[in-house]
Design a protein around this motif. Sequence first.
Motif, PDB file in Angstrom:
ATOM      1  N   TYR A 227       0.851  -1.187   0.000  1.00  0.00           N
ATOM      2  CA  TYR A 227       0.000   0.000   0.000  1.00  0.00           C
ATOM      3  C   TYR A 227       0.891   1.242   0.000  1.00  0.00           C
ATOM      4  O   TYR A 227       1.813   1.349   0.800  1.00  0.00           O
ATOM      5  CB  TYR A 227      -0.921   0.018   1.226  1.00  0.00           C
ATOM      6  CG  TYR A 227      -1.851   1.209   1.237  1.00  0.00           C
ATOM      7  CD1 TYR A 227      -2.882   1.308   0.318  1.00  0.00           C
ATOM      8  CD2 TYR A 227      -1.682   2.241   2.151  1.00  0.00           C
ATOM      9  CE1 TYR A 227      -3.721   2.397   0.303  1.00  0.00           C
ATOM     10  CE2 TYR A 227      -2.524   3.337   2.155  1.00  0.00           C
ATOM     11  CZ  TYR A 227      -3.539   3.406   1.219  1.00  0.00           C
ATOM     12  OH  TYR A 227      -4.370   4.495   1.202  1.00  0.00           O
ATOM     13  N   HIS A 228       0.623   2.170  -0.924  1.00  0.00           N
ATOM     14  CA  HIS A 228       1.400   3.413  -0.926  1.00  0.00           C
ATOM     15  C   HIS A 228       0.506   4.555  -1.388  1.00  0.00           C
ATOM     16  O   HIS A 228       0.846   5.315  -2.275  1.00  0.00           O
ATOM     17  CB  HIS A 228       2.640   3.267  -1.820  1.00  0.00           C
ATOM     18  CG  HIS A 228       2.312   2.868  -3.221  1.00  0.00           C
ATOM     19  ND1 HIS A 228       1.968   1.586  -3.574  1.00  0.00           N
ATOM     20  CD2 HIS A 228       2.237   3.574  -4.369  1.00  0.00           C
ATOM     21  CE1 HIS A 228       1.700   1.530  -4.866  1.00  0.00           C
ATOM     22  NE2 HIS A 228       1.855   2.725  -5.374  1.00  0.00           N
TER      23      HIS A 228
ATOM     24  N   ARG B  87       8.709  -5.856  -1.689  1.00  0.00           N
ATOM     25  CA  ARG B  87       7.529  -6.266  -0.904  1.00  0.00           C
ATOM     26  C   ARG B  87       6.607  -7.192  -1.690  1.00  0.00           C
ATOM     27  O   ARG B  87       5.923  -8.031  -1.119  1.00  0.00           O
ATOM     28  CB  ARG B  87       6.759  -5.033  -0.442  1.00  0.00           C
ATOM     29  CG  ARG B  87       7.540  -4.294   0.621  1.00  0.00           C
ATOM     30  CD  ARG B  87       6.747  -3.176   1.224  1.00  0.00           C
ATOM     31  NE  ARG B  87       7.569  -2.527   2.235  1.00  0.00           N
ATOM     32  CZ  ARG B  87       7.364  -1.306   2.673  1.00  0.00           C
ATOM     33  NH1 ARG B  87       6.356  -0.595   2.193  1.00  0.00           N
ATOM     34  NH2 ARG B  87       8.145  -0.796   3.596  1.00  0.00           N
ATOM     35  N   LYS B  88       6.584  -7.024  -2.990  1.00  0.00           N
ATOM     36  CA  LYS B  88       5.770  -7.897  -3.831  1.00  0.00           C
ATOM     37  C   LYS B  88       6.357  -9.311  -3.821  1.00  0.00           C
ATOM     38  O   LYS B  88       5.627 -10.292  -3.858  1.00  0.00           O
ATOM     39  CB  LYS B  88       5.768  -7.335  -5.260  1.00  0.00           C
ATOM     40  CG  LYS B  88       5.093  -8.199  -6.275  1.00  0.00           C
ATOM     41  CD  LYS B  88       5.596  -7.877  -7.673  1.00  0.00           C
ATOM     42  CE  LYS B  88       5.317  -8.993  -8.633  1.00  0.00           C
ATOM     43  NZ  LYS B  88       5.777 -10.299  -8.301  1.00  0.00           N
ATOM     44  N   GLY B 113      -3.524  -6.379  -2.255  1.00  0.00           N
ATOM     45  CA  GLY B 113      -2.134  -6.266  -2.723  1.00  0.00           C
ATOM     46  C   GLY B 113      -2.052  -5.961  -4.216  1.00  0.00           C
ATOM     47  O   GLY B 113      -1.453  -4.966  -4.624  1.00  0.00           O
ATOM     48  N   PRO B 114      -2.681  -6.802  -5.056  1.00  0.00           N
ATOM     49  CA  PRO B 114      -2.680  -6.519  -6.503  1.00  0.00           C
ATOM     50  C   PRO B 114      -3.254  -5.137  -6.835  1.00  0.00           C
ATOM     51  O   PRO B 114      -2.768  -4.478  -7.760  1.00  0.00           O
ATOM     52  CB  PRO B 114      -3.572  -7.626  -7.077  1.00  0.00           C
ATOM     53  CG  PRO B 114      -3.501  -8.734  -6.092  1.00  0.00           C
ATOM     54  CD  PRO B 114      -3.272  -8.119  -4.759  1.00  0.00           C
ATOM     55  N   VAL B 161      -1.511 -12.559   0.203  1.00  0.00           N
ATOM     56  CA  VAL B 161      -0.096 -12.469  -0.130  1.00  0.00           C
ATOM     57  C   VAL B 161       0.176 -13.195  -1.459  1.00  0.00           C
ATOM     58  O   VAL B 161       0.869 -12.676  -2.336  1.00  0.00           O
ATOM     59  CB  VAL B 161       0.750 -13.067   1.016  1.00  0.00           C
ATOM     60  CG1 VAL B 161       2.181 -13.276   0.583  1.00  0.00           C
ATOM     61  CG2 VAL B 161       0.689 -12.160   2.232  1.00  0.00           C
ATOM     62  N   LEU B 162      -0.427 -14.384  -1.603  1.00  0.00           N
ATOM     63  CA  LEU B 162      -0.217 -15.176  -2.832  1.00  0.00           C
ATOM     64  C   LEU B 162      -0.647 -14.412  -4.080  1.00  0.00           C
ATOM     65  O   LEU B 162      -0.053 -14.570  -5.139  1.00  0.00           O
ATOM     66  CB  LEU B 162      -1.033 -16.471  -2.763  1.00  0.00           C
ATOM     67  CG  LEU B 162      -0.455 -17.602  -1.939  1.00  0.00           C
ATOM     68  CD1 LEU B 162      -1.420 -18.777  -1.947  1.00  0.00           C
ATOM     69  CD2 LEU B 162       0.891 -18.030  -2.492  1.00  0.00           C
TER      70      LEU B 162
END
Lengths: 267, 284
Positions: A227-228, B87-88, B113-114, B161-162
């Motif tokens: 997150y940014h 982080r990815k 996340g995506p 996360v995956l």
Amino acid sequence: MLRDITLGQYYPADSVLHRLDPRTKLFGTMIYIVSLFLCNSWIAYGAAVAALAILIILSKVPVGFMFRGLKAILVLLLISVFFNLFFTSGEVVFRIWFITVTKEGIRTAVWMAVRLICLVTGASIMTLTTTPNSLTDGLEKSLGFLKVIKVPVHEIAMMMSIALRFIPILVEETDKIMKAQMARGADFEEGGLVAKAKAMIPLLIPLFVSAFRRATELATAMEARCYHGGEGRTKLKPLKYQTIDRVAYVLIFAFLVLMIIIKIKVK
Amino acid sequence: MGLIDVKNLTFDYIIRDENDQIESSVRALDDINLEVNAGDFIAVLGRNGSGKSTFAKMLNAILLPTFGDVLVIGMNTKDESRMLDIRKNVGMVFQNPDNQIVANVVEEDIAFGPENLGVPSDEMRRRVDEVSSTVGMKEYLLKSPNNLSGGQKQRVAIAGVLAMKPKCIVLDEPTAMLDPIGRRDIIETVSKLNREEGITIIMITHYMEEAAAAKRVVVIDKNKVRADGTPREVFADYKTLRECGLDVPQVTELAGLLKNAGLPLRDGIITIEELISELKTRKS
Ligand SMILES: Nc1ncnc2c1ncn2[C@@H]1O[C@H](COP(=O)(O)OP(=O)(O)O)[C@@H](O)[C@H]1O
Ligand SMILES: [Mg+2]
């Protein structure tokens, strides 16, 4: 049990209004509220009430639910009716002791009441047919233009959505702490205001400590998931206008035009 | 070069007073060297306060080294321009299931996340469907996370996360707040990811039985690495484990006691199955 509380007052159903894009509904609600303030004739109020009735039927939400929101403004409603009814000068209808009721008074009181009821019910239709999540999405998207004047629209929407997620958790936690304190003899019911406020301290302190811990952990977890801020973010389900939204926009504009014509023509 | 290279890593927490002046500092990691290879399944053991969580946070640039370097696929975590890439590739799952779920609907949380990475919506949809079935949460996609059990919430967190397609997942005591069923679920899910998808796993735990499922065990104590090897090697060294405030798995202890009582068992028994088969061969 507390896990199931829903925020806002979304009523799940499968109706045309439920399927509309939240932006369409936000815009429609705004136009409806504006048009209420254009009303100054019986015909105009009749049109506003008729439009509301059609929306209520379309929404498939039970009428009882619809008017629940009115409880909150009951006092305001009574006060406004009271003052308009008894303190408007004009053609006297009847007089009891020192109270006079005028024709204009009755009219203004009824109009005022109808306006308030339509306003609250109109807004309720939106919140009843839109989940808090899509309402947040809709707000973020429709208010996006405010970013130009440095309003942090994305951040506000993100905060609202996180609040929606954590309020039930914190409510449950409050309940747990309260029971734990009660098991040790704490009393949250007895005593005056001061005693009650004092009894809340052992409840609030652990709650605050835990809320701050949660906030720190959540912030770390969000960072870890890249997150940014709102820049360059995509959406799993981006808002997309459908045919019914286009139809709805046409109807909303038609309604606004109608209300303006009534205002100009009917005196 | 490994997937992750940790070189002379030292980290101090700086404690500041109200005027932002440095009041004191606490050393949390002291000269750590470690190489994580692609496909590894590492269990990190250590008692409370030994520096495990701090170590985990160094691996994806949530904390930056005071001295030394952490390289993820050759990228230095101090290089701010590579932060998102790091982080990815190194995803994290935390202890408290509630405090890492962001969205109000399971599928939207998995997509968080995506979304941050700017993945297009249709690709995102595919990933969400795929990873949710990998962790066995497909039926729950449209549910609120509030109505899930702790184990299910952790599986949602793993799916989240995956969905970023990481090379490595770091889990910081993911089972500490779960019941035995939830714990078993998570360990099985994580082992499967390592076995079938070839994802590198670094799992912090204080359950010895969980560590036995790993390929490699690293023991951290007093901010330093104290042991590093296969579970068998590490658990064989009772003395170091005791010094680090850890116990061997119950079954290893039992095997040791049986051996002392005169039963001729081999060394290095770390799972229940091994003890059973060993006892069977002795019987016949
Ligand atoms: N935010 C912080 N500020 C200051 N000191 C910290 C902070 N977090 C952890 N520490 C200290 O760093 C050391 C290692 O902590 P941690 O990495 O959380 O250990 P573990 O996860 O193994 O229990 C401990 O001595 C702890 O008190
Ligand atoms: Mg820890």
